[in-house]
Design a protein around this motif. Sequence first.
Motif, PDB file in Angstrom:
ATOM      1  N   GLU A 273      19.730 -35.279 143.405  1.00  0.00           N
ATOM      2  CA  GLU A 273      21.183 -35.357 143.236  1.00  0.00           C
ATOM      3  C   GLU A 273      21.839 -35.737 144.561  1.00  0.00           C
ATOM      4  O   GLU A 273      22.794 -36.516 144.591  1.00  0.00           O
ATOM      5  CB  GLU A 273      21.722 -34.022 142.731  1.00  0.00           C
TER       6      GLU A 273
ATOM      7  N   GLY B 145      30.023 -33.961 143.518  1.00  0.00           N
ATOM      8  CA  GLY B 145      28.588 -33.978 143.816  1.00  0.00           C
ATOM      9  C   GLY B 145      28.119 -32.693 144.468  1.00  0.00           C
ATOM     10  O   GLY B 145      27.092 -32.121 144.089  1.00  0.00           O
TER      11      GLY B 145
ATOM     12  N   LEU C  96      27.094 -42.499 137.828  1.00  0.00           N
ATOM     13  CA  LEU C  96      26.668 -41.332 138.612  1.00  0.00           C
ATOM     14  C   LEU C  96      26.615 -40.087 137.753  1.00  0.00           C
ATOM     15  O   LEU C  96      25.654 -39.312 137.806  1.00  0.00           O
ATOM     16  CB  LEU C  96      27.651 -41.122 139.773  1.00  0.00           C
TER      17      LEU C  96
ATOM     18  N   ALA D 121      24.579 -35.744 151.422  1.00  0.00           N
ATOM     19  CA  ALA D 121      25.796 -36.203 150.755  1.00  0.00           C
ATOM     20  C   ALA D 121      26.972 -36.231 151.730  1.00  0.00           C
ATOM     21  O   ALA D 121      27.750 -37.191 151.765  1.00  0.00           O
ATOM     22  CB  ALA D 121      26.114 -35.293 149.567  1.00  0.00           C
TER      23      ALA D 121
ATOM     24  N   THR E 149      34.654 -37.688 144.759  1.00  0.00           N
ATOM     25  CA  THR E 149      33.264 -37.803 144.326  1.00  0.00           C
ATOM     26  C   THR E 149      32.365 -36.859 145.108  1.00  0.00           C
ATOM     27  O   THR E 149      31.447 -36.231 144.560  1.00  0.00           O
ATOM     28  CB  THR E 149      32.791 -39.259 144.528  1.00  0.00           C
ATOM     29  N   LEU E 150      32.639 -36.727 146.407  1.00  0.00           N
ATOM     30  CA  LEU E 150      31.835 -35.821 147.223  1.00  0.00           C
ATOM     31  C   LEU E 150      31.911 -34.397 146.708  1.00  0.00           C
ATOM     32  O   LEU E 150      30.890 -33.703 146.575  1.00  0.00           O
ATOM     33  CB  LEU E 150      32.323 -35.873 148.672  1.00  0.00           C
TER      34      LEU E 150
ATOM     35  N   LEU F   7      23.441 -37.854 137.074  1.00  0.00           N
ATOM     36  CA  LEU F   7      23.351 -36.447 137.491  1.00  0.00           C
ATOM     37  C   LEU F   7      22.982 -35.557 136.315  1.00  0.00           C
ATOM     38  O   LEU F   7      22.219 -34.590 136.467  1.00  0.00           O
ATOM     39  CB  LEU F   7      24.686 -35.997 138.090  1.00  0.00           C
TER      40      LEU F   7
ATOM     41  N   GLU G 255      22.948 -31.464 150.391  1.00  0.00           N
ATOM     42  CA  GLU G 255      24.370 -31.439 150.750  1.00  0.00           C
ATOM     43  C   GLU G 255      24.572 -32.117 152.105  1.00  0.00           C
ATOM     44  O   GLU G 255      25.552 -32.836 152.306  1.00  0.00           O
ATOM     45  CB  GLU G 255      24.881 -29.999 150.782  1.00  0.00           C
TER      46      GLU G 255
ATOM     47  N   ALA H  81      26.074 -43.151 145.624  1.00  0.00           N
ATOM     48  CA  ALA H  81      27.363 -43.408 144.994  1.00  0.00           C
ATOM     49  C   ALA H  81      28.452 -43.560 146.050  1.00  0.00           C
ATOM     50  O   ALA H  81      29.307 -44.452 145.972  1.00  0.00           O
ATOM     51  CB  ALA H  81      27.706 -42.263 144.037  1.00  0.00           C
TER      52      ALA H  81
ATOM     53  N   VAL I 224      24.212 -38.918 144.882  1.00  0.00           N
ATOM     54  CA  VAL I 224      25.586 -38.802 145.364  1.00  0.00           C
ATOM     55  C   VAL I 224      25.771 -39.651 146.613  1.00  0.00           C
ATOM     56  O   VAL I 224      26.788 -40.355 146.756  1.00  0.00           O
ATOM     57  CB  VAL I 224      25.923 -37.319 145.637  1.00  0.00           C
TER      58      VAL I 224
ATOM     59  N   THR J 273      31.296 -44.257 139.133  1.00  0.00           N
ATOM     60  CA  THR J 273      31.449 -42.833 138.845  1.00  0.00           C
ATOM     61  C   THR J 273      30.801 -42.480 137.510  1.00  0.00           C
ATOM     62  O   THR J 273      30.108 -41.462 137.392  1.00  0.00           O
ATOM     63  CB  THR J 273      32.954 -42.474 138.817  1.00  0.00           C
TER      64      THR J 273
END
Lengths: 87, 87, 87, 87, 87, 87, 87, 87, 87, 87, 87, 87, 87, 87
Positions: free
Chosen positions: J27, L55, J52, L30, L51-52, J56, L27, J34, J31, J49
Amino acid sequence: MTLVALASIVTAGLTTGFGCLGPALSEGRAVAAALGSLAQQPDAAATITRTLFVGLAMIESTAIYCFVVSMILIFANPFWNHVIAKG
Amino acid sequence: MTLVALASIVTAGLTTGFGCLGPALSEGRAVAAALGSLAQQPDAAATITRTLFVGLAMIESTAIYCFVVSMILIFANPFWNHVIAKG
Amino acid sequence: MTLVALASIVTAGLTTGFGCLGPALSEGRAVAAALGSLAQQPDAAATITRTLFVGLAMIESTAIYCFVVSMILIFANPFWNHVIAKG
Amino acid sequence: MTLVALASIVTAGLTTGFGCLGPALSEGRAVAAALGSLAQQPDAAATITRTLFVGLAMIESTAIYCFVVSMILIFANPFWNHVIAKG
Amino acid sequence: MTLVALASIVTAGLTTGFGCLGPALSEGRAVAAALGSLAQQPDAAATITRTLFVGLAMIESTAIYCFVVSMILIFANPFWNHVIAKG
Amino acid sequence: MTLVALASIVTAGLTTGFGCLGPALSEGRAVAAALGSLAQQPDAAATITRTLFVGLAMIESTAIYCFVVSMILIFANPFWNHVIAKG
Amino acid sequence: MTLVALASIVTAGLTTGFGCLGPALSEGRAVAAALGSLAQQPDAAATITRTLFVGLAMIESTAIYCFVVSMILIFANPFWNHVIAKG
Amino acid sequence: MTLVALASIVTAGLTTGFGCLGPALSEGRAVAAALGSLAQQPDAAATITRTLFVGLAMIESTAIYCFVVSMILIFANPFWNHVIAKG
Amino acid sequence: MTLVALASIVTAGLTTGFGCLGPALSEGRAVAAALGSLAQQPDAAATITRTLFVGLAMIESTAIYCFVVSMILIFANPFWNHVIAKG
Amino acid sequence: MTLVALASIVTAGLTTGFGCLGPALSEGRAVAAALGSLAQQPDAAATITRTLFVGLAMIESTAIYCFVVSMILIFANPFWNHVIAKG
Amino acid sequence: MTLVALASIVTAGLTTGFGCLGPALSEGRAVAAALGSLAQQPDAAATITRTLFVGLAMIESTAIYCFVVSMILIFANPFWNHVIAKG
Amino acid sequence: MTLVALASIVTAGLTTGFGCLGPALSEGRAVAAALGSLAQQPDAAATITRTLFVGLAMIESTAIYCFVVSMILIFANPFWNHVIAKG
Amino acid sequence: MTLVALASIVTAGLTTGFGCLGPALSEGRAVAAALGSLAQQPDAAATITRTLFVGLAMIESTAIYCFVVSMILIFANPFWNHVIAKG
Amino acid sequence: MTLVALASIVTAGLTTGFGCLGPALSEGRAVAAALGSLAQQPDAAATITRTLFVGLAMIESTAIYCFVVSMILIFANPFWNHVIAKG
């Protein structure tokens, strides 16, 4: 006698199972390089293909060493034959 | 006696199985580099092919060391012969 | 006595099997670099080939150290000789 | 007898399970390279596809060695047959 | 006494087998860099070759430390000598 | 009998669990390469898609070998049948 | 007493065998970087060579620490001396 | 009986836990590649999305093999049924 | 008493052997970066060399921590002294 | 009974703990891809989006398989129920 | 009492030996980055050097935590003191 | 009873300790990608941030699965409750 | 009692030794990035330095968690206190 | 009782020690990305800093989960309380 059989079985399996890892990865790499080269220089297709086949044969030979050792351990194992003959 | 047989079987298998990993990967790398070079400089095909074959022979030699040690351990093992002779 | 034989067999196999990994990978890398250099600068083929062969000889020497130790352990093992002489 | 069965089962499974790792990764690499080459040089599609299929067949062969060893260990195991015949 | 012999055998093998991994990989890297440099700057061949040989000698020295320790453990082992003298 | 059951259960699980690692990673790589190629050369979508599907089928075959071995070990295990028949 | 001898032998071997891995890889990296720099900037050969030799000396020092510890453990081991003196 | 239950529990968990690693990583890679392709070639969104979904289905299938084996081991385990029936 | 001696010997060796890995690799990296910088910006040789030496001294300090701990464990071990004093 | 409980607890924890590694990394990769795509092609934000989120969901499904197996092992474990019923 | 001494010796060594790995690698990275930055922007030498020294101090602090824990375990170990006081 | 407690404690710790590795790394990836995207396309800050956060929430969910399993094992463990109720 | 002391000693050492690995590597990465940024954008030195220090403080906090746990285990261990109080 | 204490001590240490690895590496990555972004786009410093702090807080949360589990195991362990209450 059981121990000799056990060791032969396990070793035969592991030798082939593990010994194929390297050749498989190598052949994949060689084939991938050949495909990239073909895309880059289509005119040299003959030379590339010939070199690829010679290379694959060399690499396959190491896989065959492992397979041969496994077959020897299963079907022509001198230690097992000795134990059988003695038992 | 059983233990000597066990150790010989397992070691013979592992030596070949593990010892082929390096040469296989190396040959794959060398062949891949040769194919890339052929695509980049087709005119130097003769030199590239010759260097490749010499290199593959050198690399194959390390695989053959391992195979030789395995064959010695299976078919010409001095420790096993001593144990047989004594038994 | 059995234990000394066992240790010699296993160590001889592992030393060659494992000790060939490094030289094999190294030679593959050196050959690959040589092929890339040949493709990039065909005019320097003589120097490249000569340097490659000296380098391969140096690298092969480490594989030979391992093979020598294995052969000593199998055929000229002072511990085994002592045990045999004593037994 | 139980031990021979145990070793056969475990080795058969591990040989296939582990031995498929290398071929699978290699085939993925070869297919990925073929797809990249097709995108780069669509005109050479015939040569690329043919080389890919020959390469996949070579790589698949190492997976088949492992599968064959597993099948031999499950259905044509000489050690097991000997133990059965003896029991 | 057996244990001292065992430890000496196994350690001698592993020290050489494992200790050659680093130098082998390093020499391969150095040779590959030298070949790349030769292709890039053929005029500096003399300096490059000289630096390469000094570097290979330094790297080889670490392989020789390992080989020396192995030889000491096999042929000039003070612990073994003490045990022999005492036995 | 319990041991044979244990070994069959554990091996069946590990063979599938571990054996799916390689094919899964490979298929991901192939799909990723296909998507990249589609973005780069949308006109060759037909060839790319066809090659992708053939490749995925080849890769899937190694996963299926593992699944087949697991199913054989659970539902058609000759060692277990022998033990049942005997018990 | 045997245990102290065992530990000394094994530790001496491993310390040198493992401890040479880092310096060997490092020296290879430094030599490779030096060769690359020579090819890129032949005019700075003097500075590059001098810096390389100082660096190699620093790196070699860590290999020498390991070798010193091994030699202390083999030839000047206070624990062994105590045990001998006491025995 | 306890041992069969133990093995089933542990294997079911490990098979799913480990077997999901590959598919998860693969799907992440495929999705990442799809997103990169969409950003690079928004016009081919339809083809990219379709190929992505087919690919994800193929990859998911290996995760499902593992999940199926786990479910069989927990809820339809022939070895456990046999043991229950016998107990 | 033997156990304390054993632990001291093994730990002293491992601490130095393993603890030199990091500093050795780091110094190699720093020297390689310095050589690359010299090739890129020969005019800043003074600053680069000075920074390199300060950095090498800092890195060497971690190797010296390990060496100091080893020396303390061999020659100034409070636990060993206590055991000796008590014995 | 204790052993069944032990195995269930440990397996439940490991399955979730280990099984979340893959999906989490995946993931994160998706992300990150993305976000990179959004920065590169802000106009395609809607498609990116949407893709994504579908991706996910697919990836999360493998984490959920693991969580489900853990929950079954803790709260609906047939082996434990059988043992309880029998005890 | 012996066990407490053993654990203290081994832990002290491992903590320093292993704990120096991270800081050493980190400092090497920081120094390498500083050297690269100096070569790229010699005018910012003052800021770069200052930031480097602050950073090295921070990194060194983690190595010092490990060294402190080792020294506490060797020279100010409350568990050992308790055992001594009690003995 | 002690064993059930032991297993619960160890599993709870490992599940959280190991299970946080993946989400934490993810994380970080991301966030790093988000920062890079912000630097590249500051105008899309709103979409990127949104988006972040979505995610991060998805990734955090896998960490929470692990934390939930740990909490269940510590505070709502059915096996422990059964053992307590029975004791 | 001895066991509790042992576990506390070993765990305290490992927690600090292992727990410093991550922060050390991270700080090295952050410092390296800061130095690279300074070289690239000297005008932003103030912002870069400030962000670096905040980041280092956050990273250092995880090292401090580990150090705190170690100190608690050595100097304020409730289990040890309980055992002492009881003994 | 001793075993419960042992498990709690070891698990508490490992959970924090291992669980900090991921967050530490992640924060280092995030900080490094932030610094790179600042150097690339100094005008977006406010957005970058804000996003960084939110991200660091999210990542820190996984480290805190681990720390919380450790603290629960040391100071609020229900299993230990039960054992104490019972003893």
